[in-house]
Write a protein that holds these residues in place. Sequence first.
Motif, short mmCIF file in Angstrom:
data_model
loop_
_atom_site.label_atom_id
_atom_site.label_comp_id
_atom_site.label_asym_id
_atom_site.label_seq_id
_atom_site.Cartn_x
_atom_site.Cartn_y
_atom_site.Cartn_z
N SER A 148 -2.52 85.15 41.37
CA SER A 148 -2.60 83.81 40.78
C SER A 148 -1.33 83.69 40.18
O SER A 148 -0.68 82.50 40.09
N SER A 149 -0.61 84.52 39.59
CA SER A 149 0.64 84.28 38.91
C SER A 149 1.81 83.99 39.94
O SER A 149 2.70 83.25 39.76
N TRP A 150 1.59 84.67 41.23
CA TRP A 150 2.56 84.37 42.29
C TRP A 150 2.52 82.67 42.29
O TRP A 150 3.42 82.26 42.54
N GLY A 151 1.22 82.59 42.70
CA GLY A 151 1.04 81.41 43.31
C GLY A 151 0.93 80.21 42.30
O GLY A 151 1.72 79.06 42.59
N VAL A 152 1.05 80.19 40.98
CA VAL A 152 0.99 79.27 39.97
C VAL A 152 2.62 79.08 39.64
O VAL A 152 3.10 78.00 39.70
N LEU A 190 0.85 75.14 48.92
CA LEU A 190 0.25 76.46 48.98
C LEU A 190 -1.18 76.34 49.65
O LEU A 190 -1.84 75.38 49.12
N LYS A 191 -1.52 77.05 50.47
CA LYS A 191 -2.84 77.22 51.17
C LYS A 191 -3.43 78.62 51.44
O LYS A 191 -2.44 79.59 51.57
N THR A 192 -4.45 78.74 51.56
CA THR A 192 -5.07 80.06 51.88
C THR A 192 -5.74 80.12 53.29
O THR A 192 -6.74 79.24 53.41
N ALA A 193 -5.66 80.96 54.26
CA ALA A 193 -6.40 81.06 55.42
C ALA A 193 -7.36 82.41 55.40
O ALA A 193 -7.13 83.16 54.75
N THR A 194 -8.59 81.65 55.71
CA THR A 194 -9.85 82.76 55.64
C THR A 194 -10.26 82.91 56.82
O THR A 194 -11.25 83.62 56.97
N SER A 195 -9.78 82.39 57.95
CA SER A 195 -10.23 82.57 59.41
C SER A 195 -9.20 83.19 60.38
O SER A 195 -8.12 83.46 60.10
N ALA A 196 -9.43 83.34 61.78
CA ALA A 196 -8.18 83.90 62.66
C ALA A 196 -7.02 83.01 62.45
O ALA A 196 -7.03 81.78 62.48
N LEU A 197 -5.99 83.64 62.75
CA LEU A 197 -4.57 83.05 62.40
C LEU A 197 -4.30 82.53 63.87
O LEU A 197 -4.33 83.15 64.81
N THR A 198 -3.83 81.32 64.14
CA THR A 198 -3.38 80.62 65.42
C THR A 198 -2.23 79.98 64.95
O THR A 198 -1.62 79.75 63.62
N TYR A 199 -1.36 79.49 65.99
CA TYR A 199 -0.26 79.07 66.30
C TYR A 199 -0.21 78.06 67.35
O TYR A 199 -0.40 78.33 68.44
N GLY A 200 -0.09 76.77 66.84
CA GLY A 200 -0.20 75.51 68.14
C GLY A 200 -1.45 74.97 68.04
O GLY A 200 -1.62 74.37 69.01
N GLY A 201 -2.30 75.20 67.20
CA GLY A 201 -3.75 74.66 67.31
C GLY A 201 -3.79 73.47 66.32
O GLY A 201 -3.07 72.84 65.87
#
Length: 482
Positions: free
Chosen positions: A86-90, A100-111
């Motif tokens: 959180s220090s980094w994010g803040v 800033l966002k957080t991905a919690t599922s499979a990483l995709t590119y072009g979806g």
Amino acid sequence: MLGSQRSRRKVTTLLAGFGLLVTGAALEASATATPAHAATPHRILFDDGHAEEAGNADWIISTSKPDPLSQDSSPSSETDWTGALSSWGVALQKTGDYSLKTATSALTYGGSSSTDLSNFDTLVLPEPNTLFTTAEKTAIMNFVKNGGGLFMISDHTGADRNNDGEDAVEVLNDLMTNNSVDSTDPFGFSIDSLSISSGYPAAISDSTDPVLHGSFGTVTKSLIASGTTATLKPSDNSSVKGLLYRSGYSGNTGAFFATSTFGSGRVAFWGDSSPVDDGTGQSGNTLYDGWNDTGATNAALALNATEWLAGASGSGGGDGGGSGSCTAAQLLGNNGFESGATIWSASSGVITNSSSQSARTGSYYAWLDGYGTATTDTLSQSVTIPSACTTAALGFSLHIDTAETSTSTAYDTLKVQVLNSSGTVLSTLATYSNLNAAGGYTQRSFSLASYAGQTVTLKFTGTEGSTLQTSFVIDDTALNVS
């Protein structure tokens, strides 16, 4: 020219990779000593889909996902967001220049997902503990190749937090050495299988380096609290550079923090997760405050590196995988077919090194039809043409031989087409037939500039009649943009 007739085999479809999704990218406006907020914030995606919270780990910027602003829309203290990062994010959020966002599922590119990599400039992998899938590795590598920034944070060997048999060293090395885009040491380094208990790696002397001397401060030392290093291989990628080294090491060994480039993108490696751990997070986790360690400058290193990866530091490269400038590049993967049946989607046996035909260069080529029986063979690859590119030139070498004797009837054909993501034909660039048979290869070229900003599929379809073979042989494809 009669050429060679092929033995008939069952036509199946080999999906040896889902194509090369390529986007261009933009170098954001450079930062000054007192920068105004970026008109378009630099977009950072933190991964939390690969056991980053397993065991005592808590490598998240906030428990609110994907958007940390849902926990606190205007954080002033790192405790306003919950997580060991959180220090980094803040710190990034407070500048007003980052989204800033957080991905919690499979990483995709072009979806179409809101956390698809095409929507971001930088991907942070904070000690991933499960292997990336084949599709994810393709997505990550293409994202970087086409302008994205990749921040890889490892830990010591054996730090298998979810007990699945894989630790971050293995996961990240697998990403670099076992992907469908470039597995030939693409970044110019490998992560060492080491467990170094402690140390304060020192920065090299380079007053011009934007990671060591960025807008967030000057980097002098980092921290090892059970971590590892990397071995650099500049012969494989001349851009690789060690910035901080384990005590007693220099040059190509013992690099604790390193940077590199790949295609139009940028890469950073850090050998331990402890330096970005701020010591606070979700209840029950055992954390370590490396972020505020007084013997190191870990905060400046993390923030400067993020700035550089996102293209915010004003030094070339790192154009952002989802942004809109054009970097001159050749976009097709495995464009000479020398990697065999990878990257392209093709009918079985199309990509071959058979001695019955000859490659224009190398050993492999694509051979459609040539059976003398009713056959349809296909060869295709998806590609995203950067929106800002004014030139997009498709080229390939084509050889046609046939046993047909007619000088007026096209019994067998090869169509070269452009399709959209739904499979709808947007254009038929050319149709060749047995009437075009000739000795040797002929260079063919077409402009695809009108498809700038679109993800399209380039498709070759060979259709052969019931008697007398015609072979359509393709080699040395390219899609050059500028």
